[in-house]
Motif scaffolding. Structure first.
Motif, PDB file in Angstrom:
ATOM      1  N   SER A  39       0.839  -1.194   0.000  1.00 19.36           N
ATOM      2  CA  SER A  39       0.000   0.000   0.000  1.00 19.36           C
ATOM      3  C   SER A  39       0.876   1.247   0.000  1.00 19.36           C
ATOM      4  N   THR A  41       0.265   5.928  -0.173  1.00 24.00           N
ATOM      5  CA  THR A  41      -0.567   7.092  -0.460  1.00 24.00           C
ATOM      6  C   THR A  41      -0.255   7.652  -1.842  1.00 24.00           C
ATOM      7  N   SER A  42       0.843   7.187  -2.446  1.00 29.77           N
ATOM      8  CA  SER A  42       1.256   7.643  -3.771  1.00 29.77           C
ATOM      9  C   SER A  42       1.000   6.557  -4.812  1.00 29.77           C
ATOM     10  N   GLU A  65      -8.082   1.637  -4.998  1.00 26.52           N
ATOM     11  CA  GLU A  65      -8.112   2.816  -4.144  1.00 26.52           C
ATOM     12  C   GLU A  65      -9.000   2.507  -2.950  1.00 26.52           C
ATOM     13  N   GLU A  67     -10.527   4.184   0.785  1.00 25.48           N
ATOM     14  CA  GLU A  67     -10.672   5.321   1.684  1.00 25.48           C
ATOM     15  C   GLU A  67     -10.595   4.812   3.122  1.00 25.48           C
ATOM     16  N   LEU A  68      -9.734   5.424   3.913  1.00 29.97           N
ATOM     17  CA  LEU A  68      -9.570   5.038   5.306  1.00 29.97           C
ATOM     18  C   LEU A  68     -10.610   5.744   6.173  1.00 29.97           C
ATOM     19  N   ASP A  70     -10.324   7.869   8.431  1.00 37.32           N
ATOM     20  CA  ASP A  70     -10.098   9.303   8.612  1.00 37.32           C
ATOM     21  C   ASP A  70     -10.335  10.103   7.332  1.00 37.32           C
ATOM     22  N   GLY A  71     -10.764   9.431   6.254  1.00 32.25           N
ATOM     23  CA  GLY A  71     -11.054  10.102   4.996  1.00 32.25           C
ATOM     24  C   GLY A  71      -9.895  10.149   4.019  1.00 32.25           C
ATOM     25  N   SER A  72      -8.699   9.780   4.477  1.00 28.70           N
ATOM     26  CA  SER A  72      -7.560   9.771   3.566  1.00 28.70           C
ATOM     27  C   SER A  72      -7.659   8.571   2.615  1.00 28.70           C
ATOM     28  N   VAL A  73      -6.917   8.642   1.535  1.00 28.33           N
ATOM     29  CA  VAL A  73      -6.975   7.611   0.502  1.00 28.33           C
ATOM     30  C   VAL A  73      -5.615   6.933   0.390  1.00 28.33           C
ATOM     31  N   ILE A  74      -5.640   5.605   0.284  1.00 31.80           N
ATOM     32  CA  ILE A  74      -4.430   4.853  -0.024  1.00 31.80           C
ATOM     33  C   ILE A  74      -4.711   3.993  -1.246  1.00 31.80           C
ATOM     34  N   TYR A  75      -3.633   3.551  -1.862  1.00 27.42           N
ATOM     35  CA  TYR A  75      -3.710   2.644  -2.998  1.00 27.42           C
ATOM     36  C   TYR A  75      -3.033   1.351  -2.584  1.00 27.42           C
TER      37      TYR A  75
END
Length: 139
Positions: A39, A41-42, A65, A67-68, A70-75
């Protein structure tokens, strides 16, 4: 954490997971599908890691993709291999994949597989989530 410490911890975890799966009665001589999880974030870094994993001989799933909370996104993607559930094979794979993750600045999130019963049937309970006794075996 240094790559040496990560590898030492991963090798210990590999041993514990294999012992747990086989201890629960999974077929010892079966071919297992092993899914190594990555995983980042980039997306660009993750894509480079996927290319490197493919070059190492792994089948690479398409990146997803997520969504965590907390609203952040990871790939994320999985690098997949098929082989017997042997600690030595897993240790070698994890060493290469941890180095790959460090090089590409992505996270290696461990690996998972599926229980295979005495008839060779794969069960849906994935072993990188939880064991029957509730022990967490994921990274």
């Amino acid at each position: 954490m240094s790559i040496e410490r990560l590898l030492t911890a991963q090798k210990q975890e590999n041993l514990e997971i294999v012992e747990a799966i086989l201890g629960d009665g999974s077929k010892p001589d079966a071919e297992y599908t092993i899914e190594h999880h990555f995983s980042s974030t980039s997306f660009d870094r993750l894509e480079k890691a996927a290319v490197d994993a493919f070059k190492q001989g792994f089948e690479v799933n398409d990146a997803e993709e997520m969504e965590l909370e907390d609203g952040s996104v990871i790939y994320c993607f999985d690098a997949v291999a098929q082989h017997k559930l042997e600690v030595e094979i897993l240790d070698l794979a994890c060493e290469g994949l941890l180095k790959l993750a460090q090089k590409q600045k992505v996270d290696y999130d461990g690996w998972g597989t599926y229980f295979i019963d005495e008839n060779g049937e794969v069960r849906d309970d994935e072993f990188d989530d939880e064991l029957d006794d509730g022990e967490d075996i994921s990274r």
